[in-house]
Design an enzyme around this catalytic site. Structure first.
Site, PDB file in Angstrom:
ATOM      1  N   HIS A  39      35.732  61.668  35.275  1.00 35.61           N
ATOM      2  CA  HIS A  39      36.918  62.037  36.048  1.00 35.61           C
ATOM      3  C   HIS A  39      37.877  62.832  35.159  1.00 35.61           C
ATOM      4  O   HIS A  39      38.736  62.247  34.488  1.00 35.61           O
ATOM      5  CB  HIS A  39      37.611  60.781  36.569  1.00 35.61           C
ATOM      6  CG  HIS A  39      36.735  59.933  37.435  1.00 35.61           C
ATOM      7  ND1 HIS A  39      35.767  59.091  36.910  1.00 35.61           N
ATOM      8  CD2 HIS A  39      36.673  59.798  38.785  1.00 35.61           C
ATOM      9  CE1 HIS A  39      35.153  58.466  37.904  1.00 35.61           C
ATOM     10  NE2 HIS A  39      35.677  58.872  39.047  1.00 35.61           N
ATOM     11  N   HIS A  74      38.751  65.640  40.797  1.00 36.71           N
ATOM     12  CA  HIS A  74      38.882  64.196  40.585  1.00 36.71           C
ATOM     13  C   HIS A  74      37.697  63.594  39.833  1.00 36.71           C
ATOM     14  O   HIS A  74      37.881  63.038  38.744  1.00 36.71           O
ATOM     15  CB  HIS A  74      39.049  63.477  41.924  1.00 36.71           C
ATOM     16  CG  HIS A  74      39.001  61.977  41.797  1.00 36.71           C
ATOM     17  ND1 HIS A  74      40.100  61.241  41.414  1.00 36.71           N
ATOM     18  CD2 HIS A  74      37.989  61.085  41.982  1.00 36.71           C
ATOM     19  CE1 HIS A  74      39.769  59.956  41.366  1.00 36.71           C
ATOM     20  NE2 HIS A  74      38.492  59.836  41.707  1.00 36.71           N
ATOM     21  N   GLU A  98      47.652  34.985  45.894  1.00 37.94           N
ATOM     22  CA  GLU A  98      46.541  34.473  45.097  1.00 37.94           C
ATOM     23  C   GLU A  98      45.929  35.548  44.203  1.00 37.94           C
ATOM     24  O   GLU A  98      45.633  35.298  43.033  1.00 37.94           O
ATOM     25  CB  GLU A  98      45.451  33.881  46.008  1.00 37.94           C
ATOM     26  CG  GLU A  98      45.873  32.643  46.773  1.00 37.94           C
ATOM     27  CD  GLU A  98      46.444  32.961  48.137  1.00 37.94           C
ATOM     28  OE1 GLU A  98      46.603  32.043  48.948  1.00 37.94           O
ATOM     29  OE2 GLU A  98      46.721  34.164  48.397  1.00 37.94           O
ATOM     30  N   HIS A 137      39.238  26.497  55.990  1.00 38.15           N
ATOM     31  CA  HIS A 137      39.737  26.064  54.694  1.00 38.15           C
ATOM     32  C   HIS A 137      38.704  25.287  53.891  1.00 38.15           C
ATOM     33  O   HIS A 137      38.985  24.878  52.760  1.00 38.15           O
ATOM     34  CB  HIS A 137      40.992  25.205  54.878  1.00 38.15           C
ATOM     35  CG  HIS A 137      42.226  25.985  55.184  1.00 38.15           C
ATOM     36  ND1 HIS A 137      42.291  26.901  56.215  1.00 38.15           N
ATOM     37  CD2 HIS A 137      43.452  26.017  54.583  1.00 38.15           C
ATOM     38  CE1 HIS A 137      43.495  27.442  56.245  1.00 38.15           C
ATOM     39  NE2 HIS A 137      44.216  26.928  55.263  1.00 38.15           N
TER      40      HIS A 137
END
Length: 670
Positions: A38, A270, A419, A481
């Site tokens: 890149h 890129h 999280e 859960h």
């Protein structure tokens, strides 16, 4: 000579353009030689990087681990040649021109994306977009925590992070910048490569966010500059350094592939080599008439002078730390000093002694919290936290205070419902080298943390993930859960210890192992429901250290071996007692860590598991168990998602009972 004079003297004979063009040339040459990479981002951000290193970054190439160095994080890790060029130019040990020429090749230090540990000066592994900026937040938090403990004379540095459009599109970036803004981490300065280009083309194809307004809304200072104007870049950095009331976003408007006549400002710059003809044209446009990988001596000398400009400061810091208190010196001791090691051993022994005498049934998350009551005062570098589940996870003790924007002397971080951001920030905390971070949520939400857990393992960082509510045993919250596939999925990650202790003594031992695993992250999978006391021994031996061991041996030759983890070890013991009444001799093996057991020699593994038929028992799916089960052996666990009901009913419905296990064992033996 002061810092400004040192820097000025080092570079006054060489133009900014020549110093920046050295980065551009090395980057496009290395990508071309590798036939992949890149080039666009390094060419576009070369001006910003040059001013950063020339004017403000406090570092020493010959002391890459100096604790008070400024950190430079390349969150846009695909532009790795920007970092490798800087490391070569400033003279970091081992980063030779041959390494630049071997970009992306087998055995080189210059991997496709920066990898921590491959070369001095790479502060973190980046490439998965958004991880770097979140690591940088953890590093900035570490700087404040250590500053509060060691003082300004020893810890007072900045964290600079280059992030691109892709980093800021990733969801983790919002978690990270929100946390940084809330904590007012004013030593963090993010340089946004605002080039408006992504792989598919213009960023307008997919995003129309006002990133500056977004950061401002999260409590950051912000400004916009021309990323190709050295004076504007320098002034912006000086402004940001002078005001540490809040973190800074400096949006640098740049042109991707700057200098390339045909590809600058396009997606073609890129992620692919420019090609020989375009490189020739770029050299001509930039006024860089040198051969590939050739940096003229005056330009290289100017860069190398920057790499050596702070050696005196490093020496002065070393003198200051030598006269600091023993507690402060312990923060930076490598390896951990003997007093700290003794304190850890004493804390674990005290916990095991207490737990071995306690006949009550407690969840392993509670045993974990009780273990931490012993560990936290013994290990000041142990910094805890939770993603808004403190009470459920059991991660806070009577020795904790909450970290706030006004108090970084505290030792407990409220990460909020972030999280992924928590896991990545803990990587940044661990990379400081002076903090042992642990953070918690429910085991099912390791799905949200997984990319950062994987990077903990890849970077060999000691990060402790306290993951509670580890099975269908959490009960009524139901299958959304209840983790069923997660233990096997986590066990598939190399260099990750997944530990599922069965009672209080095992929990204390697993904590000891997690803290002692200096090159490996740990998952502590802990229960919501209570478990019976299984171990009454409190000896100094850590039986969990071998990953599995015989908890109860059969009386005489084994007829069957019951192997279990966590909450199911108690079931295995109950089933063994039923089998004994039927005249069937069963051994019970506790296997808190498959990874540690795998590391034992063949003889120990064979002795532990035995030659008799085997039954593995775990309230999860079977995938990770096939390594230990042979044709004809059995698995008792789950094949599908759980359900919403009380834990006892769920265990009954899914066959996780002593009666059912004993029945299977009887059938297997016959």
């Amino acid at each position: 000579m002061n810092e400004a004079q040192t820097r000025t003297g080092a570079t006054e004979a060489v133009s900014h353009a020549d110093m920046a063009n050295a980065i551009r040339a090395l980057s496009m040459d290395a990508v071309q030689a590798a036939k992949s990479g890149h080039p666009g981002m390094p060419m576009g951000m070369a001006d910003v990087a040059t001013v950063l290193y020339r004017d403000v970054l406090r570092f020493s190439a010959n002391a890459p681990d100096w604790p008070n160095r400024d950190r430079f994080v390349l969150s846009a890790g695909h532009g790795s040649m920007l970092l490798y060029s800087l490391l070569y130019l400033t003279g970091y040990p081992g980063m030779t021109i041959e390494e630049i020429k071997n970009f992306r090749q087998w055995g080189s230090k210059t991997a496709g994306h920066p990898e921590y540990g491959h070369a001095a000066g790479i502060e973190t592994t980046t490439g998965p977009l958004g991880q770097g900026i979140a690591n940088a937040v953890g590093m900035a938090l570490s700087e404040r925590l250590l500053n509060a403990r060691a003082g300004n004379d020893l810890i007072n540095h900045h964290i600079y992070c280059i992030a691109g459009d892709g980093c800021l599109m990733e969801g983790i970036s919002q978690e990270a910048i929100s946390l940084a803004g809330h904590l007012r981490l004013g030593k963090l300065i993010v340089l946004f490569d605002d080039n408006g280009i992504s792989i598919d083309g213009s960023t307008s194809l997919a995003v129309s966010d006002d990133q500056v307004a977004r950061f401002a809304a999260s409590g950051w200072n912000t400004m916009r500059i021309d990323g190709h104007d050295p004076e504007a870049i320098s002034k912006a950095l000086a402004t940001a350094r002078a005001d540490s009331s809040k973190p800074w976003l400096i949006a640098c408007r740049t042109v991707i592939g700057y200098g390339s006549p045909a590809r600058a400002g396009t997606a073609k710059a890129h992620g692919e080599p420019l090609g020989p003809d375009e490189i020739t044209a770029t050299r001509e446009k930039l006024g860089w008439p040198y051969q590939p990988f050739d940096v003229p001596e005056d330009v290289l000398n100017a860069w190398r002078a920057l790499g050596a400009a702070h050696e005196g400061e490093v020496e002065a810091w070393n003198k200051r730390i030598s006269s600091a208190s023993s507690d402060v010196q312990a923060l930076f001791a490598k390896p951990v000093g003997e007093p700290r090691a003794k304190a850890l051993a004493a804390a674990v022994t005290a916990a095991k002694t207490q737990f071995a005498a306690d006949e009550s049934q407690k969840a392993t998350r509670v045993w974990s919290q009780l273990t931490l009551e012993h560990l936290v005062p013994a290990l000041p570098e142990l910094i805890g936290g939770s993603a808004d589940l403190t009470g459920s996870n059991g991660t806070r003790t009577s020795h904790h205070k909450s970290v706030t924007p006004d108090d970084f002397s505290a030792n407990y971080i409220h990460y909020g419902v972030r999280e992924h951001g928590m896991a990545a920030a803990m990587n940044g905390l661990a990379l400081s080298g002076s903090i042992i971070p642990y953070g918690a949520t429910f085991l099912v939400f390791t799905d949200y943390c997984r990319p950062s857990i994987r990077l903990s393992a890849l970077m060999h960082q000691r990060v402790i993930y306290v993951m509670t509510h580890d099975s269908i045993g959490l009960g009524e919250d139901g299958p959304t859960h209840q983790p069923v596939e997660h233990l096997s999925a986590l066990r598939a990650i190399p260099n990750l210890h997944v530990m599922r202790p069965a009672d209080g003594v095992e929990t204390a031992e697993c904590w000891e192992l997690a803290i002692g695993a200096t090159k490996t992250p740990t998952i502590l999978a802990l229960s919501r429901q209570g478990v019976p006391r299984l171990r009454t021994d409190a000896s100094s031996e850590n039986r969990c250290a071998k990953g599995a061991y015989v908890l109860d041996e059969a009386e005489g030759a084994r007829d069957v071996t019951l192997i279990a983890t966590g909450t199911e070890v108690g079931l295995a013991r109950s089933a063994a007692k039923q089998l004994a009444e039927r005249g069937i001799k069963a051994a019970v093996v506790s296997m808190p860590s498959m990874e540690l057991f795998r590391a034992q020699d063949d003889a120990y593994r064979e002795e532990t598991l035995g030659a008799a038929p085997r039954i593995a028992i775990e309230a999860a799916i079977a995938q990770s168990w096939y390594e230990w089960l042979r044709p004809g052996d059995r698995f008792v666990g789950l094949k599908d998602f759980g359900a919403s009901a009380p834990a006892g009913e769920l265990y009954k419905q899914f066959g996780l009972t002593a009666d059912h296990i004993a029945g299977i064992a009887t059938e297997l033996v016959k």
